[in-house]
Design a protein around this motif. Structure first.
Motif, short mmCIF file in Angstrom:
data_model
loop_
_atom_site.label_atom_id
_atom_site.label_comp_id
_atom_site.label_asym_id
_atom_site.label_seq_id
_atom_site.Cartn_x
_atom_site.Cartn_y
_atom_site.Cartn_z
N ALA A 459 0.82 -1.20 0.00
CA ALA A 459 0.00 0.00 0.00
C ALA A 459 0.86 1.26 0.00
O ALA A 459 0.57 2.25 -0.68
CB ALA A 459 -0.90 -0.01 1.23
N LYS A 460 1.96 1.18 0.75
CA LYS A 460 2.89 2.32 0.80
C LYS A 460 3.55 2.56 -0.55
O LYS A 460 3.69 3.70 -1.01
CB LYS A 460 3.94 2.06 1.87
CG LYS A 460 4.87 3.23 2.13
CD LYS A 460 5.84 2.90 3.27
CE LYS A 460 6.78 4.07 3.54
NZ LYS A 460 7.73 3.76 4.64
N LYS A 462 2.31 1.70 -3.46
CA LYS A 462 1.29 2.19 -4.38
C LYS A 462 1.03 3.67 -4.19
O LYS A 462 0.89 4.43 -5.15
CB LYS A 462 -0.01 1.39 -4.16
CG LYS A 462 -1.13 1.77 -5.12
CD LYS A 462 -2.35 0.91 -4.90
CE LYS A 462 -3.46 1.27 -5.86
NZ LYS A 462 -4.67 0.43 -5.63
N GLU A 463 1.01 4.08 -2.90
CA GLU A 463 0.79 5.49 -2.59
C GLU A 463 1.94 6.36 -3.11
O GLU A 463 1.73 7.45 -3.65
CB GLU A 463 0.66 5.66 -1.07
CG GLU A 463 0.35 7.10 -0.64
CD GLU A 463 0.22 7.21 0.87
OE1 GLU A 463 0.26 8.35 1.36
OE2 GLU A 463 0.10 6.16 1.54
N ALA A 464 3.17 5.84 -2.94
CA ALA A 464 4.33 6.58 -3.43
C ALA A 464 4.33 6.71 -4.94
O ALA A 464 4.73 7.74 -5.51
CB ALA A 464 5.61 5.88 -2.96
N ASN A 466 1.68 6.80 -6.86
CA ASN A 466 0.63 7.74 -7.26
C ASN A 466 1.01 9.16 -6.89
O ASN A 466 0.49 10.11 -7.43
CB ASN A 466 -0.69 7.37 -6.59
CG ASN A 466 -1.22 6.04 -7.11
OD1 ASN A 466 -0.91 5.63 -8.21
ND2 ASN A 466 -2.04 5.35 -6.30
#
Length: 466
Positions: A459-460, A462-464, A466
């Motif tokens: 999740a981390k 993916k967030e980075a 985006n």
């Protein structure tokens, strides 16, 4: 009589401290030593020497293999002959470094004098680094790397109490008792070092009341040294008084929660032998390559019982032969005490940092009556110091595929002390079955934690992105 003890369960096996008056003797080096890479809790150490290398006593031969791991040092000077798997106590293959002993030439910088260094260094990090560099691990059973325990994670509660465990509640064992008699000042100085590292909590040196000579010896050392905030306290004789959670309960009257560490209630627990090892590391730059091991048992006459200062890597067969051989009447050989020790199936296995005994038990002591049906007497539950219901955990384990219920009933909290087995009138192998159940549940818990960590990292990432 002292009334300081833990609040739940416990049993009262006979002391059988037959070797308590046997002064510590130094074992001579064998011709070959075999040094295990898995002699501490956590990741095995990684060799940093190669076949053919010359090594000195105290030289680093393996480095930590992870955060929870420890340095390993050579117990003798000589030549590295092989680096290969070798069977441990249970017959499992574990990487070992084989060294042909050619003498006892120590590495530079190690103080081998008997002079006692009393002044406590002021640099906390330097002391932690020295403890880590010298491979010090907990010597009360778990062999957890000492530098990790003495450096709680950021955000942890402040250490309010350092408990130095000198209870030695297991029957037969006397190695801790002997060092409290013979090296009390070094133990107290090691405790003061750990106090300093932890920020100055109160220090309690905890000894069971059946060891009055050790209480007197340590008490005199503490008074003579005059370190502030250090006290020797007498505990009621009850097994397993030396368990971390039980000792914290007895002294601080606090309960460590399921899955939590002692620091969660402001406590740090270390064994008296660990305290001695900390002294030697910080004040003498001496790595942990020696410890004291008891040769004892109910089928040995007193004159054949010993407390030996050994070096890691010595074959058990060599030690047994030096001590006079394995008694013909020995039905079982145990490494450790009769309650929590492990049966030795391979006498060619070698000593590790946490080795504490070679215990020879007779058939009369080891034989158990025929197993019968559980009569639901509740004795196992009354004896369990963790407040578990061993009869229920046993039933769930035998039923199979009941991991959710085993976890719900806290099989993972079992400390494998053996109180349930000791108290069972039906001779049910409760300890064996609950231990297996615990292993299964811990596997599920570890897999769940790994999955959660992987999901968080994904999740981390993916967030980075985006």
């Amino acid at each position: 009589m002292s009334k300081i003890t833990f609040s739940i369960g416990g049993v009262h096996p006979h002391d059988s401290k037959f070797s308590k008056n046997c002064a510590i003797e130094v074992l001579p080096l064998p011709k070959t030593v075999y040094v295990s890479m898995a002699q501490h809790l956590g990741a095995p150490a990684k060799p940093v020497v190669a076949v053919g290398d010359k090594v000195k006593t105290g030289q680093v031969i393996a480095e930590p293999g992870g955060f929870i791991s420890a340095f390993v040092h050579s117990p003798a000077s000589g030549t590295v002959k092989s680096i290969a798997p070798r069977a441990d106590l249970a017959g499992r293959p574990v990487p070992h470094i084989e060294i042909a002993v050619e003498g006892d030439e120590w590495a530079d910088g190690i103080d081998l004098s008997t002079d006692i260094v009393k002044e406590i260094p002021q640099d906390r990090q330097a002391m932690l680094d020295k403890i880590k560099a010298c491979g010090v691990v907990g010597l009360g059973g778990a062999t957890f790397p000492a530098h990790v325990k003495l450096n709680p994670a950021p955000g942890s509660p402040k250490a309010e109490a350092l408990l130095i465990n000198g209870s030695e509640c297991e029957p037969f064992l006397t190695s801790d008792y002997r060092i409290m008699l013979e090296r009390p000042q070094e133990i107290a100085i090691g405790a003061a070092i750990m106090q300093k590292v932890l920020g100055g909590p109160k220090c309690y040196i905890c000894i069971e009341e059946n060891k009055p000579e050790a209480i007197a010896s340590m008490g005199k050392a503490v008074r003579d040294l005059g370190y502030p905030g250090m006290e020797v306290i007498s505990l009621k004789k009850k097994y397993p008084q030396g368990g971390e959670k039980q000792l914290i309960d007895a002294v601080m009257h606090r309960q460590v929660g399921s899955g939590a560490l002692p620091i969660s209630v402001g406590a740090v627990v270390q064994n008296v032998a660990t305290s001695l090892a900390v002294y030697e590391a910080v004040q003498k730059n001496k790595p942990l390559i020696t410890n004291v091991l008891t040769i004892t048992g109910d089928c040995l006459p007193v004159e054949k019982q010993h407390n030996y200062l050994f070096r890691i890597g010595m074959p058990l067969s060599y030690i047994a032969a030096y001590a006079g051989g394995v008694p013909e009447t020995a039905a079982k050989i145990v490494s450790g005490g009769p309650m929590m020790g492990k049966a030795v199936v391979n006498m060619e296995a070698t000593t590790v940092k946490g080795s504490s005994s070679l215990l020879y038990l007779s058939l009369e002591t080891t034989k158990r009556g025929e197993e019968s049906a559980c009569i639901r007497c509740g004795r196992c539950s009354d004896a369990c110091p963790m407040g578990l219901e061993p009869f229920l955990l046993n039933r769930l384990y035998k039923a199979g595929d009941r991991l959710d219920e085993l976890e719900k009933n806290a099989a993972q909290d079992c400390i494998e002390c053996g109180c349930c087995l000791y108290s069972c009138p039906a001779n049910i192998p409760l300890l064996d079955n609950v231990r297996l159940a615990k292993q299964q549940v811990m596997g599920v818990i570890r897999a769940r934690a790994a999955a959660a960590k992987a999901a968080a990292e994904a999740a981390k990432a993916k967030e980075a992105k985006n």
